[in-house]
Design an enzyme around this catalytic site. Sequence first.
Site, short mmCIF file in Angstrom:
data_model
loop_
_atom_site.label_atom_id
_atom_site.label_comp_id
_atom_site.label_asym_id
_atom_site.label_seq_id
_atom_site.Cartn_x
_atom_site.Cartn_y
_atom_site.Cartn_z
N LYS A 266 0.84 -1.20 0.00
CA LYS A 266 0.00 0.00 0.00
C LYS A 266 0.87 1.25 0.00
O LYS A 266 0.56 2.25 -0.64
CB LYS A 266 -0.91 0.00 1.23
CG LYS A 266 -1.77 1.26 1.35
CD LYS A 266 -2.60 1.25 2.62
CE LYS A 266 -3.46 2.50 2.72
NZ LYS A 266 -2.66 3.74 2.79
N ARG A 267 1.98 1.18 0.73
CA ARG A 267 2.88 2.34 0.80
C ARG A 267 3.40 2.73 -0.58
O ARG A 267 3.56 3.91 -0.90
CB ARG A 267 4.04 2.03 1.74
CG ARG A 267 4.89 3.25 2.11
CD ARG A 267 5.95 2.88 3.14
NE ARG A 267 5.36 2.43 4.40
CZ ARG A 267 5.37 1.16 4.81
NH1 ARG A 267 5.91 0.22 4.06
NH2 ARG A 267 4.82 0.83 5.96
#
Length: 512
Positions: A266-267
């Site tokens: 997600k980062r």
Amino acid sequence: MEREVRVRFAPSPTGPLHIGGVRTALYNYLLARKLGGKMLLRIEDTDQNRFVPGAEQYIMDSLRWCGIEIDEGIEQGGPHAPYRQSERKPMYRQYAQQLIDSGHAYYAFDTAEDLDAMRARLTAAKVPNPQYNSITRAQMRNSLTLPAEEVKQLLDSGAPYVIRLKVPRKEEIRFNDLIRGWVVVHSSAVDDKVLMKSDGMPTYHLANIVDDHLMEITHVIRGEEWLPSAPLHVLLYRYLGWEATMPQFAHLPLLLKPDGTGKLSKRDGDKLGFPVFPLEFHGTDADGQPTVSSGYRESGYLPEAFINFLAFLGWNPGTTQELFTMDELIENFSIERVSKSPARFDQNKVRWYNEQYLRAKPDAELAQYLIHDLQAQGLEVSADKAEQIAALVKERATFPADLAKEAQLFFQRPSAYDEQVISKKWNAQVAGALAEFARQLPTAPDTTPDGVKALLTQVVEGQGLKLGQVLQALRVAVTGAAAGPDLMAIMSILGTQETSERIEAAVAALPA
């Protein structure tokens, strides 16, 4: 008689569904449909500490948006209900007890302090991977080392314990992975995993195997991160007497970051500006503050484009064809064509897929996107005109919302004119020719793009000019911009009166 093919997607409701999970669900679905089998959705919520409210519904909504149809699950029901592991808790205990009774599992009464001390001893002895295994269990507090009377006393007194698998010390564990071929692991590399926790809940390993057996799963297609657990699962099938019906395993390759340096997270999406979840997810952070994770649906991606893109992240059809409907993916899919190598995520490629699917949609369907977005801006347009506009601007759109952006020129007269074109192409003769064109346009007998072009050519040549000398200046006068969709089509859609007034306004505003 061959068994019916039965596959399952078994996510944990610990947050939004990562696109790697969607790909796993997709490959399971494609194989099931290709072989005429069933697709199950099972929610593996044995880890209640990590449960995230709303995640379970999010998983089901995501699969539905993607077009992945579930045959048995929480919503659909089925002969092997319940399909939520927390509701199946009573049935796991008997299998853990079966393993104890057959000598393949044992009670372990070690405290957290005991386990810490064990790891400290092994670390001091420079053991590279301290673990509870066939060697270290001999020094721990368990039913293999304690007298039977003491074990009974501890159990009767309600002392906390876990149940661990008794992994053999010297044995090769083999299984044939449908993607990777034969995998061989020595049992010394496998620790005595906990099967039943002290709170009475099974761990993933026990619940997973029991459920797959009871639900008659024939193929387990899952991510590469589960490959180290596969030898343990093979032992469980063997020790429970189910080896003959053990499902076939297929461990999918990792999804890598766009630069190929590690697993997509997600980062990475937040940093590089693209979603890694199918749908937008509303959750909370560690401090309880609300968070929003972006989704492909809300970002304007079409489910068919998203699925087509995902299918190619690890699989290929062996041909040059890139665009596949779901039915075509089902027809062409085979697990043998899934690669062992990691697949690199390419955001430009998923955008390309979206463009192809968007532009291939019927103009009438695109018109509905356009009407919806224009109405949100307080602009009204007829269905017929919206369809004409959509047909004209769709080649410049990647997302449905781009249609309304590209359509603004039909609803807003230019407030400024491209200075570079004006400085090079605008002069008294051009302005005069355009003024004459504007004068004749409202009474033009043919207002189709070809008719408008014929009138323009006639007027321009009558003024002693060539068409190429006035086209860019005319475009700027009508739209304000130096480039855009077909100019004749723009003027035809705008209508002769509106086009005429725009040209007249430009002639009046720009110095000749």
